[in-house]
Structure formats: C-alpha cells, structure tokens
Design a protein around this motif. Structure first.
Motif, PDB file in Angstrom:
ATOM      1  N   VAL A   1      60.308  38.885 121.160  1.00  0.00           N
ATOM      2  CA  VAL A   1      60.777  38.027 120.067  1.00  0.00           C
ATOM      3  C   VAL A   1      59.642  37.151 119.550  1.00  0.00           C
ATOM      4  O   VAL A   1      59.428  37.025 118.340  1.00  0.00           O
ATOM      5  CB  VAL A   1      61.959  37.150 120.534  1.00  0.00           C
ATOM      6  CG1 VAL A   1      62.277  36.065 119.497  1.00  0.00           C
ATOM      7  CG2 VAL A   1      63.197  38.005 120.778  1.00  0.00           C
ATOM      8  N   SER A   2      58.894  36.552 120.466  1.00  0.00           N
ATOM      9  CA  SER A   2      57.826  35.639 120.086  1.00  0.00           C
ATOM     10  C   SER A   2      56.630  36.365 119.483  1.00  0.00           C
ATOM     11  O   SER A   2      56.022  35.892 118.526  1.00  0.00           O
ATOM     12  CB  SER A   2      57.383  34.838 121.310  1.00  0.00           C
ATOM     13  OG  SER A   2      56.642  33.713 120.931  1.00  0.00           O
ATOM     14  N   PHE A   3      56.292  37.529 120.049  1.00  0.00           N
ATOM     15  CA  PHE A   3      55.162  38.309 119.527  1.00  0.00           C
ATOM     16  C   PHE A   3      55.417  38.709 118.076  1.00  0.00           C
ATOM     17  O   PHE A   3      54.581  38.507 117.204  1.00  0.00           O
ATOM     18  CB  PHE A   3      54.937  39.553 120.389  1.00  0.00           C
ATOM     19  CG  PHE A   3      53.747  40.373 119.981  1.00  0.00           C
ATOM     20  CD1 PHE A   3      52.495  40.106 120.514  1.00  0.00           C
ATOM     21  CD2 PHE A   3      53.875  41.413 119.063  1.00  0.00           C
ATOM     22  CE1 PHE A   3      51.381  40.867 120.134  1.00  0.00           C
ATOM     23  CE2 PHE A   3      52.777  42.167 118.679  1.00  0.00           C
ATOM     24  CZ  PHE A   3      51.530  41.887 119.225  1.00  0.00           C
ATOM     25  N   ILE A   4      56.605  39.253 117.830  1.00  0.00           N
ATOM     26  CA  ILE A   4      56.953  39.685 116.474  1.00  0.00           C
ATOM     27  C   ILE A   4      57.058  38.487 115.537  1.00  0.00           C
ATOM     28  O   ILE A   4      56.605  38.526 114.387  1.00  0.00           O
ATOM     29  CB  ILE A   4      58.273  40.476 116.491  1.00  0.00           C
ATOM     30  CG1 ILE A   4      58.091  41.778 117.275  1.00  0.00           C
ATOM     31  CG2 ILE A   4      58.743  40.789 115.067  1.00  0.00           C
ATOM     32  CD1 ILE A   4      59.380  42.528 117.546  1.00  0.00           C
ATOM     33  N   GLY A   5      57.625  37.378 116.040  1.00  0.00           N
ATOM     34  CA  GLY A   5      57.782  36.189 115.216  1.00  0.00           C
ATOM     35  C   GLY A   5      56.479  35.511 114.857  1.00  0.00           C
ATOM     36  O   GLY A   5      56.395  34.807 113.847  1.00  0.00           O
ATOM     37  N   SER A   6      55.441  35.715 115.658  1.00  0.00           N
ATOM     38  CA  SER A   6      54.154  35.063 115.400  1.00  0.00           C
ATOM     39  C   SER A   6      53.220  35.907 114.540  1.00  0.00           C
ATOM     40  O   SER A   6      52.163  35.423 114.104  1.00  0.00           O
ATOM     41  CB  SER A   6      53.451  34.741 116.729  1.00  0.00           C
ATOM     42  OG  SER A   6      53.147  35.921 117.442  1.00  0.00           O
ATOM     43  N   ILE A   7      53.584  37.164 114.289  1.00  0.00           N
ATOM     44  CA  ILE A   7      52.721  38.049 113.499  1.00  0.00           C
ATOM     45  C   ILE A   7      52.681  37.685 112.016  1.00  0.00           C
ATOM     46  O   ILE A   7      51.615  37.707 111.395  1.00  0.00           O
ATOM     47  CB  ILE A   7      53.155  39.524 113.681  1.00  0.00           C
ATOM     48  CG1 ILE A   7      52.772  40.016 115.086  1.00  0.00           C
ATOM     49  CG2 ILE A   7      52.534  40.427 112.628  1.00  0.00           C
ATOM     50  CD1 ILE A   7      51.286  40.087 115.337  1.00  0.00           C
ATOM     51  N   PRO A   8      53.823  37.344 111.379  1.00  0.00           N
ATOM     52  CA  PRO A   8      53.761  36.999 109.954  1.00  0.00           C
ATOM     53  C   PRO A   8      52.777  35.859 109.689  1.00  0.00           C
ATOM     54  O   PRO A   8      52.611  34.948 110.507  1.00  0.00           O
ATOM     55  CB  PRO A   8      55.197  36.568 109.631  1.00  0.00           C
ATOM     56  CG  PRO A   8      56.022  37.277 110.633  1.00  0.00           C
ATOM     57  CD  PRO A   8      55.201  37.308 111.889  1.00  0.00           C
ATOM     58  N   LEU A   9      52.134  35.909 108.537  1.00  0.00           N
ATOM     59  CA  LEU A   9      51.096  34.945 108.198  1.00  0.00           C
ATOM     60  C   LEU A   9      51.689  33.550 108.077  1.00  0.00           C
ATOM     61  O   LEU A   9      52.601  33.306 107.308  1.00  0.00           O
ATOM     62  CB  LEU A   9      50.426  35.345 106.882  1.00  0.00           C
ATOM     63  CG  LEU A   9      49.138  34.616 106.530  1.00  0.00           C
ATOM     64  CD1 LEU A   9      48.064  34.918 107.564  1.00  0.00           C
ATOM     65  CD2 LEU A   9      48.667  35.038 105.146  1.00  0.00           C
ATOM     66  N   GLY A  10      51.161  32.609 108.853  1.00  0.00           N
ATOM     67  CA  GLY A  10      51.562  31.209 108.786  1.00  0.00           C
ATOM     68  C   GLY A  10      50.321  30.343 108.877  1.00  0.00           C
ATOM     69  O   GLY A  10      49.223  30.826 109.173  1.00  0.00           O
TER      70      GLY A  10
END
Length: 207
Positions: A13-22
């Motif tokens: 969950v965290s890996f996928i959630g942190s991939i989008p550009l922020g």
C-alpha cells in the motif's frame, strides 16, 4: 504468518502510494541531484520517521478521524492552497537557478522531517486506507502486530520514494527535454494541475 501478512500489505500500500509525483519526491530528487545518495537516504529517513507516527495514530484513531468531517474539510482545503503554493515555489526556484533544498544543504534529515510534518494530506490518506484494511480484515493490529504493519508501511514509503527519485534522475539525465524542462515547467504544471483537480473535487464534495 499474520505478521508477514501485515508487513506485506503495509509495504505494498505504501510503496504504491508513494510512487505518484509529490513534493516530497521532487525535493528528494533535488537532494539527490545536489548531494548524492547518502544525503538522500537521510532525507527519506526524516520523512518516514514522521510518517511512522502519522500512520500509527491514524491506525489507532481511524474511525474517530473519519467521523471528524470538519477536520477533513480543513485538511483538504489546505492541501489545495499548498499545491498552488508549491507550483509557484518550484517555478520560481527553477527560474532563479536554485532549488527548494538550498537552505538545508547540510541537514537533509531535518529537511525530511520538516517537509513530512507539512504533508497534512497524509492524514486523510492513511485514515481511509487504514479503515479499509481493518474493515476488510486485511490486517490485524492486536498487540505488537500494529507496529509490524506500520514498519511495513514506512519501509514501503522509503523504497517507493527512492525508486521514483532514481527514475527521475535516470530520465532527466538521458532525455534532453526532461533535463531542460522538468523542474522549470513540468513539475510546476503538475502541481498546478493537482491543485485545480483537488479544488474541483473539493467544490463538488462540499458545495
């Protein structure tokens, strides 16, 4: 077996959630470009230390936070303003030939802590995810198992952000268009787009 499941679910969950550009990823990219891998890892360590506490407390108080509509509204409204502010800051710093991390050249760890503290949008993000995972019985948080889950999430964030930072470096180094326009135009436009999209959703949700 349950601990392994908690770690795996938290990591994914965290890996996928942190991939989008922020903005945390963008600043991490600037740190990597300017200072190298070790300072970047210190920066990410600062980020995940704050995230550890955010995830832990949203896990414990998930239902109560979800019911606090006023708090959610304020956080969502702040995130919209913050996106527009970031678009301006990154555009201005790129055209001034500087970067967001200039004032923290020797303290990337502190920079990670400060910027992670400003990332208020992670509160509703993790509140929603934690509620969904708990209601679906994907995780079990009795006793020490809650810490196992949170550990999996922060490791996922660290790996996801580092993956994106290295990917941005690779493409910026090998694609002339990105090398020239990534920080000057593309990144500010991305945050401007995020702000407009979040503003539309906010208006639709509350008005």
């Amino acid at each position: 077996m349950q601990n392994l499941k908690n770690i795996t679910v938290g990591f994914l969950v965290s890996f996928i959630g942190s991939i989008p550009l922020g903005y945390l990823n963008v600043v991490g990219f600037q740190v990597y470009e300017k200072l190298g891998l070790t300072p970047t890892m210190l920066y990410l360590l600062g980020v995940i230390i704050i995230e550890f506490f955010v995830i832990y407390f949203t896990l414990i108080f998930a239902k109560r936070l979800a019911e606090n509509k006023k708090l959610t509204k304020y956080i969502e409204g702040f995130s919209i303003i913050f996106m527009f502010l970031l678009a301006y800051v990154f555009y201005s710093s790129a055209n001034a030939k500087s970067d967001f991390s200039t004032g923290f050249n020797y303290a990337p760890f502190v920079l990670g802590i400060v910027l992670s503290c400003l990332n208020f949008i992670q509160i509703p993000f993790w509140t929603g995810w934690n509620l969904w995972l708990l209601n679906g019985n994907y995780i079990e948080i009795s006793g020490s198992r809650k810490y196992v889950f949170v550990f999996g999430t922060v490791v996922g964030t660290f790996c996801g952000m580092l993956t994106l930072i290295l990917a941005l470096h690779y493409f910026a180094s090998n694609v002339d268009f990105l090398a020239k326009y990534l920080m000057q135009i593309i990144i500010p436009l991305v945050f401007l787009g995020f702000g407009i999209w979040q503003g539309f959703k906010f208006w639709k949700k509350y008005f």
